[in-house]
Design a protein around this motif. Structure first.
Motif, PDB file in Angstrom:
ATOM      1  N   ASP A  51       0.830  -1.199   0.000  1.00 16.41           N
ATOM      2  CA  ASP A  51       0.000   0.000   0.000  1.00 16.41           C
ATOM      3  C   ASP A  51       0.868   1.254   0.000  1.00 16.41           C
ATOM      4  OD1 ASP A  51      -1.763   2.174   1.524  1.00 16.41           O
ATOM      5  OD2 ASP A  51      -3.135   0.650   0.763  1.00 16.41           O
ATOM      6  N   VAL A  52       0.345   2.319  -0.589  1.00 13.18           N
ATOM      7  CA  VAL A  52       1.060   3.603  -0.613  1.00 13.18           C
ATOM      8  C   VAL A  52       1.359   4.089   0.801  1.00 13.18           C
ATOM      9  CG1 VAL A  52       0.869   6.040  -1.267  1.00 13.18           C
ATOM     10  CG2 VAL A  52       0.099   4.274  -2.843  1.00 13.18           C
ATOM     11  N   PHE A  53       0.530   3.699   1.757  1.00  9.33           N
ATOM     12  CA  PHE A  53       0.733   4.142   3.133  1.00  9.33           C
ATOM     13  C   PHE A  53       2.112   3.746   3.658  1.00  9.33           C
ATOM     14  CE2 PHE A  53      -0.472   3.700   7.798  1.00  9.33           C
ATOM     15  CZ  PHE A  53      -0.282   5.043   8.043  1.00  9.33           C
ATOM     16  N   GLN A  54       2.617   2.583   3.213  1.00  6.60           N
ATOM     17  CA  GLN A  54       3.978   2.191   3.591  1.00  6.60           C
ATOM     18  C   GLN A  54       4.981   3.232   3.107  1.00  6.60           C
ATOM     19  OE1 GLN A  54       3.049  -2.112   2.052  1.00  6.60           O
ATOM     20  NE2 GLN A  54       5.105  -2.113   2.894  1.00  6.60           N
ATOM     21  N   LEU A  55       4.780   3.725   1.908  1.00  5.38           N
ATOM     22  CA  LEU A  55       5.674   4.742   1.356  1.00  5.38           C
ATOM     23  C   LEU A  55       5.624   6.023   2.174  1.00  5.38           C
ATOM     24  CD1 LEU A  55       4.998   4.412  -2.474  1.00  5.38           C
ATOM     25  CD2 LEU A  55       7.107   3.818  -1.286  1.00  5.38           C
ATOM     26  N   LEU A  56       4.416   6.412   2.584  1.00  7.29           N
ATOM     27  CA  LEU A  56       4.268   7.653   3.346  1.00  7.29           C
ATOM     28  C   LEU A  56       5.025   7.576   4.669  1.00  7.29           C
ATOM     29  CD1 LEU A  56       0.481   8.419   2.749  1.00  7.29           C
ATOM     30  CD2 LEU A  56       2.468   9.166   1.419  1.00  7.29           C
ATOM     31  N   ILE A  57       4.986   6.415   5.306  1.00  9.93           N
ATOM     32  CA  ILE A  57       5.738   6.240   6.542  1.00  9.93           C
ATOM     33  C   ILE A  57       7.237   6.342   6.263  1.00  9.93           C
ATOM     34  CG2 ILE A  57       6.358   4.614   8.372  1.00  9.93           C
ATOM     35  CD1 ILE A  57       3.553   3.490   8.210  1.00  9.93           C
ATOM     36  N   ALA A  58       7.693   5.632   5.229  1.00  9.89           N
ATOM     37  CA  ALA A  58       9.119   5.626   4.900  1.00  9.89           C
ATOM     38  C   ALA A  58       9.613   7.020   4.530  1.00  9.89           C
ATOM     39  CB  ALA A  58       9.378   4.649   3.755  1.00  9.89           C
ATOM     40  N   ILE A  59       8.815   7.751   3.757  1.00 13.11           N
ATOM     41  CA  ILE A  59       9.190   9.105   3.349  1.00 13.11           C
ATOM     42  C   ILE A  59       9.250  10.026   4.559  1.00 13.11           C
ATOM     43  CG2 ILE A  59       8.446  11.140   2.039  1.00 13.11           C
ATOM     44  CD1 ILE A  59       7.130   9.099   0.050  1.00 13.11           C
TER      45      ILE A  59
END
Length: 228
Positions: A51-59
């Motif tokens: 999910d994109v949400f994983q990216l938001l956390i990483a960013i």
């Protein structure tokens, strides 16, 4: 493409996320990344996430580490890739979540810049088809995702898997944000409160609202706009 702004880091501008499918030149791109080609100032990610949400956390975590001068990797782009991993092994994180020679579906993240210019540049760099991030889930390998995040094979509900993934990432963040294990944080004058409470916030908001984008807005002060 999706464009996001992080209110905690206004000086870094907008964050742009792209998804490309049927990519034919991943080997060339990876070779250029390994040679530190400055034209490829992006985070290139194998699209095997849930999910994109994983990216938001990483960013978010990468931006925080940059602001605090505690990057674990070479730059903000590799830091984003590294933060997708649930553990602190840098080489393993970059190998698992970065692109490989045979990657056919890739995510590209750009910190700052103007969306149309970035899109034009990426189109010239990547031999593939830009695809809506709404299609991200179908490119992920659920078996590999479960393996990387140590999710029990008996768990098949996507929301439950995502919660486990986010929890795994939060544990890593909490460990690396501990001023005892990381003295730089104790002396750098940089608040780590939101990192230490990330796991609790995730549990609380998911339980109360059951909506990951509400969670994102509360946890990260995130504003979201989508194009394409």
């Amino acid at each position: 493409m999706q464009t996001h702004s992080f209110e905690l880091f206004p000086d870094r501008g907008l964050i742009h996320i792209f998804l490309f499918s049927e990519v034919k030149n991943s080997s060339e791109l990876r070779k250029r990344l390994l040679s530190h080609d400055t034209e490829l100032s992006y985070a290139f990610i194998n699209a095997r996430i849930l999910d994109v949400f994983q990216l938001l956390i990483a960013i978010n975590c990468a931006l925080h580490n940059e602001k605090c001068s505690i990057l674990k990797t070479r730059n903000i782009n590799s830091e984003i890739v590294y933060n997708l991993s649930p553990n602190t092994n840098i080489n393993e994180a970059l190998r698992r979540f970065g692109i490989s020679d045979d990657s056919t579906n890739i995510i590209v993240v750009k910190v700052g810049g103007e969306a149309n210019e970035i899109k034009s540049h990426l189109t010239s760099l990547i031999q593939g088809t830009e695809t809506s991030l709404e299609n991200l889930f179908k490119f992920g390998d659920l078996g590999i995702i479960k393996k990387y995040y140590r999710v029990d094979n008996k768990v098949n509900d996507v929301k439950e898997i995502l919660n486990i993934i986010v929890g795994s990432m939060a544990v890593k963040i909490e460990i690396t944000a501990d001023p005892i294990s990381n003295p730089l944080l104790a002396s750098g004058g940089c608040s780590v409160y939101f990192k230490k409470t990330l796991s609790k916030l995730i549990d609380k908001v998911v339980k109360e609202f059951g909506d990951k984008m509400i969670l994102a807005s509360i946890t990260f002060g995130l504003n979201r706009s989508t194009a394409g």
